[in-house]
Design a protein around this motif. Structure first.
Motif, PDB file in Angstrom:
ATOM      1  N   LEU A  94       0.834  -1.203   0.000  1.00 24.73           N
ATOM      2  CA  LEU A  94       0.000   0.000   0.000  1.00 24.73           C
ATOM      3  C   LEU A  94       0.868   1.251   0.000  1.00 24.73           C
ATOM      4  N   ALA A  95       1.883   1.276   0.832  1.00 25.08           N
ATOM      5  CA  ALA A  95       2.792   2.429   0.881  1.00 25.08           C
ATOM      6  C   ALA A  95       3.463   2.631  -0.478  1.00 25.08           C
ATOM      7  N   ALA A  96       3.893   1.551  -1.122  1.00 24.62           N
ATOM      8  CA  ALA A  96       4.525   1.653  -2.440  1.00 24.62           C
ATOM      9  C   ALA A  96       3.532   2.164  -3.475  1.00 24.62           C
ATOM     10  N   ASP A 104       2.242  11.780  -0.890  1.00 25.16           N
ATOM     11  CA  ASP A 104       3.233  11.843   0.181  1.00 25.16           C
ATOM     12  C   ASP A 104       2.720  11.115   1.412  1.00 25.16           C
ATOM     13  N   ILE A 105       3.558  10.265   1.977  1.00 18.89           N
ATOM     14  CA  ILE A 105       3.208   9.609   3.238  1.00 18.89           C
ATOM     15  C   ILE A 105       3.646  10.539   4.352  1.00 18.89           C
ATOM     16  N   GLU A 106       2.651  11.006   5.086  1.00 19.29           N
ATOM     17  CA  GLU A 106       2.890  11.974   6.152  1.00 19.29           C
ATOM     18  C   GLU A 106       3.504  11.312   7.384  1.00 19.29           C
ATOM     19  N   SER A 107       3.084  10.086   7.647  1.00 19.41           N
ATOM     20  CA  SER A 107       3.605   9.363   8.797  1.00 19.41           C
ATOM     21  C   SER A 107       3.415   7.865   8.561  1.00 19.41           C
ATOM     22  N   ASP A 108       4.378   7.074   9.012  1.00 21.11           N
ATOM     23  CA  ASP A 108       4.338   5.622   8.904  1.00 21.11           C
ATOM     24  C   ASP A 108       5.018   5.106  10.169  1.00 21.11           C
ATOM     25  N   PHE A 109       4.241   4.504  11.054  1.00 21.90           N
ATOM     26  CA  PHE A 109       4.831   4.073  12.325  1.00 21.90           C
ATOM     27  C   PHE A 109       4.034   2.931  12.933  1.00 21.90           C
ATOM     28  N   GLY A 114       2.031  -2.387  18.848  1.00 27.65           N
ATOM     29  CA  GLY A 114       2.392  -3.157  17.669  1.00 27.65           C
ATOM     30  C   GLY A 114       1.753  -2.810  16.334  1.00 27.65           C
ATOM     31  N   PRO A 115       0.462  -2.446  16.258  1.00 31.76           N
ATOM     32  CA  PRO A 115      -0.143  -2.190  14.952  1.00 31.76           C
ATOM     33  C   PRO A 115       0.501  -1.009  14.216  1.00 31.76           C
ATOM     34  N   ARG A 116       0.485  -1.105  12.907  1.00 30.48           N
ATOM     35  CA  ARG A 116       1.088  -0.079  12.052  1.00 30.48           C
ATOM     36  C   ARG A 116       0.013   0.837  11.476  1.00 30.48           C
ATOM     37  N   SER A 117       0.354   2.110  11.321  1.00 27.13           N
ATOM     38  CA  SER A 117      -0.516   3.093  10.677  1.00 27.13           C
ATOM     39  C   SER A 117       0.276   3.874   9.642  1.00 27.13           C
ATOM     40  N   LEU A 118      -0.369   4.132   8.505  1.00 25.59           N
ATOM     41  CA  LEU A 118       0.143   5.045   7.480  1.00 25.59           C
ATOM     42  C   LEU A 118      -0.822   6.213   7.408  1.00 25.59           C
ATOM     43  N   TYR A 119      -0.297   7.416   7.305  1.00 25.47           N
ATOM     44  CA  TYR A 119      -1.134   8.614   7.180  1.00 25.47           C
ATOM     45  C   TYR A 119      -0.762   9.370   5.911  1.00 25.47           C
ATOM     46  N   ALA A 124      -8.506  17.193  -0.493  1.00 29.87           N
ATOM     47  CA  ALA A 124      -9.139  18.253   0.302  1.00 29.87           C
ATOM     48  C   ALA A 124      -8.388  18.542   1.592  1.00 29.87           C
ATOM     49  N   GLY A 125      -7.319  17.792   1.871  1.00 31.81           N
ATOM     50  CA  GLY A 125      -6.553  17.999   3.091  1.00 31.81           C
ATOM     51  C   GLY A 125      -6.991  17.138   4.260  1.00 31.81           C
ATOM     52  N   ASN A 126      -7.980  16.253   4.041  1.00 26.16           N
ATOM     53  CA  ASN A 126      -8.398  15.353   5.114  1.00 26.16           C
ATOM     54  C   ASN A 126      -7.263  14.388   5.447  1.00 26.16           C
ATOM     55  N   SER A 127      -7.115  14.069   6.708  1.00 25.89           N
ATOM     56  CA  SER A 127      -6.147  13.078   7.157  1.00 25.89           C
ATOM     57  C   SER A 127      -6.727  11.696   6.881  1.00 25.89           C
ATOM     58  N   VAL A 128      -6.020  10.922   6.055  1.00 23.10           N
ATOM     59  CA  VAL A 128      -6.467   9.577   5.699  1.00 23.10           C
ATOM     60  C   VAL A 128      -5.463   8.595   6.294  1.00 23.10           C
ATOM     61  N   GLU A 129      -5.964   7.758   7.170  1.00 25.59           N
ATOM     62  CA  GLU A 129      -5.127   6.769   7.848  1.00 25.59           C
ATOM     63  C   GLU A 129      -5.467   5.383   7.319  1.00 25.59           C
ATOM     64  N   PHE A 130      -4.449   4.560   7.195  1.00 22.36           N
ATOM     65  CA  PHE A 130      -4.606   3.144   6.885  1.00 22.36           C
ATOM     66  C   PHE A 130      -3.973   2.429   8.071  1.00 22.36           C
ATOM     67  N   ALA A 131      -4.770   1.628   8.777  1.00 20.17           N
ATOM     68  CA  ALA A 131      -4.266   1.020  10.013  1.00 20.17           C
ATOM     69  C   ALA A 131      -4.612  -0.457  10.074  1.00 20.17           C
ATOM     70  N   ASP A 132      -3.682  -1.201  10.651  1.00 23.09           N
ATOM     71  CA  ASP A 132      -3.932  -2.605  10.944  1.00 23.09           C
ATOM     72  C   ASP A 132      -5.123  -2.652  11.905  1.00 23.09           C
ATOM     73  N   PRO A 133      -6.135  -3.466  11.613  1.00 21.48           N
ATOM     74  CA  PRO A 133      -7.302  -3.544  12.500  1.00 21.48           C
ATOM     75  C   PRO A 133      -6.966  -3.877  13.943  1.00 21.48           C
ATOM     76  N   ALA A 134      -5.785  -4.446  14.190  1.00 23.91           N
ATOM     77  CA  ALA A 134      -5.380  -4.747  15.572  1.00 23.91           C
ATOM     78  C   ALA A 134      -5.191  -3.469  16.388  1.00 23.91           C
ATOM     79  N   LEU A 135      -5.165  -2.317  15.716  1.00 24.56           N
ATOM     80  CA  LEU A 135      -5.038  -1.051  16.431  1.00 24.56           C
ATOM     81  C   LEU A 135      -6.089  -0.932  17.528  1.00 24.56           C
ATOM     82  N   TRP A 136      -7.307  -1.344  17.221  1.00 26.78           N
ATOM     83  CA  TRP A 136      -8.396  -1.215  18.174  1.00 26.78           C
ATOM     84  C   TRP A 136      -8.884  -2.581  18.658  1.00 26.78           C
TER      85      TRP A 136
END
Length: 140
Positions: A94-96, A104-109, A114-119, A124-136
């Protein structure tokens, strides 16, 4: 009396200013299925069992016409946030994909548990996050 149990989020709304750019990002780049578009007002996308509503905020500030569905006015000012479930095993691809498309990937951590998030930001400037469902997960 307690509230009934809710089973999930049915829809999430973001507010945009350019429906063509929004459709190119969410429909083209992210591959979400377009459900409906009303020029000057909104475009809706299917994402699994959830719907992403992309509204032009100013258009939703007007009360419905007398013969229309009685949906109350709503809207937001400024960028919002939406998070898509993205399994960890597909996050590098997904990042690639995003980077190859010039996003531009604003943040990747990784979060402390343990779960990973990409922002990224949508057009329109909305923050779009892609996160491993284990986040929650229930263990949080």
């Amino acid at each position: 009396m307690s509230a009934p149990a809710l089973s999930g989020v049915l829809e999430a709304a973001i507010y945009v200013d350019d429906l063509d750019a929004t459709e190119a990002f969410y429909g083209g780049l992210l591959g979400l299925e377009r459900i409906v578009r009303v020029d000057g007002r909104h475009v809706f996308f299917r994402c699994g069992t959830t719907v992403v509503l992309a509204f032009v905020a100013e258009a939703t500030a007007h009360p419905p016409a007398p013969d229309a569905l009685p949906v109350p006015t709503h809207g937001a000012k400024g960028p919002g946030h939406i998070c898509f479930a993205a399994p960890d095993k597909g996050m590098d691809a997904l990042a690639a994909h995003l980077t190859a498309a010039g996003v531009d990937i604003e943040s990747d951590f990784r979060w402390p548990h343990g779960p990973r998030s990409l922002y990224v930001r949508d057009p329109a400037g909305n923050s779009v996050e892609f996160a491993d469902p284990a986040l929650w997960s229930l263990d949080v």
